[in-house]
Scaffold this active site. Structure first.
Site, PDB file in Angstrom:
ATOM      1  N   HIS A   1      -5.731   9.571  -0.109  1.00 55.68           N
ATOM      2  CA  HIS A   1      -5.582   8.761   1.111  1.00 55.68           C
ATOM      3  C   HIS A   1      -6.267   9.421   2.316  1.00 55.68           C
ATOM      4  CE1 HIS A   1      -3.706   6.053   4.092  1.00 55.68           C
ATOM      5  NE2 HIS A   1      -3.448   5.264   3.064  1.00 55.68           N
TER       6      HIS A   1
ATOM      7  N   ASP B   1       0.811  -1.216   0.000  1.00 57.16           N
ATOM      8  CA  ASP B   1       0.000   0.000   0.000  1.00 57.16           C
ATOM      9  C   ASP B   1       0.852   1.277   0.000  1.00 57.16           C
ATOM     10  OD1 ASP B   1      -2.052  -1.828   0.330  1.00 57.16           O
ATOM     11  OD2 ASP B   1      -3.003  -0.744   1.979  1.00 57.16           O
TER      12      ASP B   1
ATOM     13  N   HIS C   1       3.676  -2.140   3.087  1.00 57.47           N
ATOM     14  CA  HIS C   1       3.663  -0.797   2.500  1.00 57.47           C
ATOM     15  C   HIS C   1       4.932  -0.559   1.683  1.00 57.47           C
ATOM     16  CE1 HIS C   1       0.692  -0.453   5.717  1.00 57.47           C
ATOM     17  NE2 HIS C   1       0.165   0.554   5.043  1.00 57.47           N
TER      18      HIS C   1
ATOM     19  N   HIS D   1      -6.357   3.097  -4.163  1.00 54.87           N
ATOM     20  CA  HIS D   1      -6.263   3.427  -2.734  1.00 54.87           C
ATOM     21  C   HIS D   1      -6.646   4.898  -2.514  1.00 54.87           C
ATOM     22  CE1 HIS D   1      -5.183   2.240   1.270  1.00 54.87           C
ATOM     23  NE2 HIS D   1      -3.998   2.798   1.320  1.00 54.87           N
TER      24      HIS D   1
HETATM   25 ZN   LIG Z   1      -2.801   3.299   2.953  1.00 55.65          ZN
END
Ligand SMILES: [Zn+2]
Length: 212
Positions: A89, A34, A181, A85
């Site tokens: 964010h 991510d 991530h 995503h």
């Molecule tokens: Zn995120």
């Protein structure tokens, strides 16, 4: 953004239920990354994945994809899949109006499609996993499977390579979707952990698949 300019890739009707394990089940595992793409860490992860012939899913932030479209293209050219995503964010997105949610979802999806040269965006993941029933519905209606996870490695806390590795080794189970991530801060520990985990997962009989 002019959403009429890019026809959305239309897939089969999407189930608005949050997917937290792989549909394949059995001894499969999905690696997800991510908050990228980032110039420093995304290429490092792509190199590890390519060397070990592992597929993964990248949940990218629209703003970052827009700034570095070549990285998005590298992700899809290597055979990995994209997950939307959102553009900014914003973890509160699920509490906004439907039109604001749609704007965030679809604008970001359009960025990823354009940057990748037309790759489908199969998944959507809420920032911070902050889902609401409305956000699940908007994601599905936009043609993107809502994607959760089984194991949160908490790599973003920079707990150390060993802790990240251990979080997976301690909690792995058939069909696990694992959250890492490749953005949001220094991710050397994540790269090192993934490098160690791939052979370990293989030694446990796991194969690497997309979530669905
Ligand atoms: Zn995120």
């Amino acid at each position: 953004m002019d959403t009429s300019s890019s026809p959305p890739p239309v897939g089969p009707r999407v189930d608005p239920t949050l997917l937290t394990v792989t549909r394949a089940g059995g001894r499969t595992v999905s690696l997800t990354f991510d908050d990228g793409p980032t110039a420093r860490y995304t290429p490092q992860l792509l190199a590890v994945l390519a060397r070990d012939r592992v597929v993964a899913t990248f949940c990218e932030i629209g703003q970052q994809a827009q700034a570095q479209p070549a990285l998005v293209r590298r992700v899809t050219a290597a055979g990995h899949r994209l997950c939307d995503h959102t553009i900014t964010h914003d973890p509160t997105i699920g509490s906004h109006t439907s039109s604001v949610m749609d704007q965030q979802l679809r604008a970001s999806r359009d960025v990823l499609v354009a940057a990748s040269g037309g790759a489908p965006v199969d998944y959507f993941r809420a920032p911070d996993g902050n889902w609401t029933p409305a956000l699940l519905r908007r994601s599905a209606q936009a043609g993107m499977q809502p994607l959760g996870w089984t194991i949160d490695t908490r790599d973003w806390t920079r707990s150390g390579t060993a802790a990240i590795v251990n979080s997976v080794e301690a909690h792995i189970r058939p069909g696990a979707v694992v959250l890492f991530h490749d953005g949001g801060g220094p991710r050397d520990q994540t790269v090192a952990a993934v490098t160690q985990l791939i052979p370990w997962l293989r030694s446990q009989g796991y194969t690497f698949v997309f979530p669905s």
